[in-house]
Design an enzyme around this catalytic site. Sequence first.
Site, PDB file in Angstrom:
ATOM      1  N   GLY A  33       0.313  -1.459  -0.021  1.00 45.15           N
ATOM      2  CA  GLY A  33      -0.171  -0.091  -0.017  1.00 45.15           C
ATOM      3  C   GLY A  33       0.875   1.224  -0.209  1.00 45.15           C
ATOM      4  CG  ASN A  34      -0.715   4.622  -1.625  1.00 50.90           C
ATOM      5  OD1 ASN A  34      -0.582   5.227  -1.095  1.00 50.90           O
ATOM      6  ND2 ASN A  34      -0.388   3.548  -2.478  1.00 50.90           N
TER       7      ASN A  34
END
Length: 229
Positions: A33-34
């Site tokens: 993810g980010n």
Amino acid sequence: ERPDALPRDMEGLHVAVSAGGTREPLDPVRFLGNRSSGRQGFALARVAAQRGARVTLVAAHTADLAPPAGVEVERVGSAAELRDAMHWVAKDADVVVMAAAVADFRPVDLAEHKIKKSDRDPDPVRLTRNPDILVELVGARRAGQVVVGFAAETGDGQGDVLDYGRAKLRRKGCDWLVVNAVGDGKAFEVEDNAGWLLSATGAETALPHGSKARLASAVWDSVIRTSRG
Ligand code: CTP
Ligand code: CA
């Protein structure tokens, strides 16, 4: 910004906005993810609705944000899901905004079952590129439709934030690019934002430092002028 202080100058427009960070699954419980919070995309959606637009918000993972009033929200997880949703809503949209932080890469393999640890080191995670949704949306753009991209840049020894923004605008082919300066606690996971709005026609407008709602309003001021000729 009080909603009643905003003009109702987006009535009759359907805008599609993507927001948040995609999550690329590795197995049923893990993902890559980010740190995107989704706040800027949500602010764009909220302000457009307050100004009278019909708004469809395609939301990947976000911080704990309340869905904006009067906005239709579709939740997605991975870049592949976001891509399908955006292509679908873009068919009927006058303005398409890609504010989501789309993962550039995804794991090649998605394990059907949770990956278990053993007494060996795991195999490296093999990654492959995701399609560029913004470039695809530009390619599929229908007559009169306006496409807006986002870029978060830090600048480095090769060029500054604006140089990278101009190059990205050309590469993506979109009508507008919102360029945010990031790093040093700027833009990510914070309330305030600042940057530039670059137009494919060459116009460059500084976006004043202020709330994400103010930045959203400044972006819509410029974008609706072109979407209405
Ligand atoms: N974007 C997209 N699909 C991707 C990657 C990015 O639609 N697979 C969109 C983002 O939503 C944003 C714009 O492209 O509107 C720019 O994203 P950015 O990550 O800054 O650009 P990249 O082309 O991925 O370049 P890099 O990350 O190497 O700077
Ligand atoms: Ca990227």
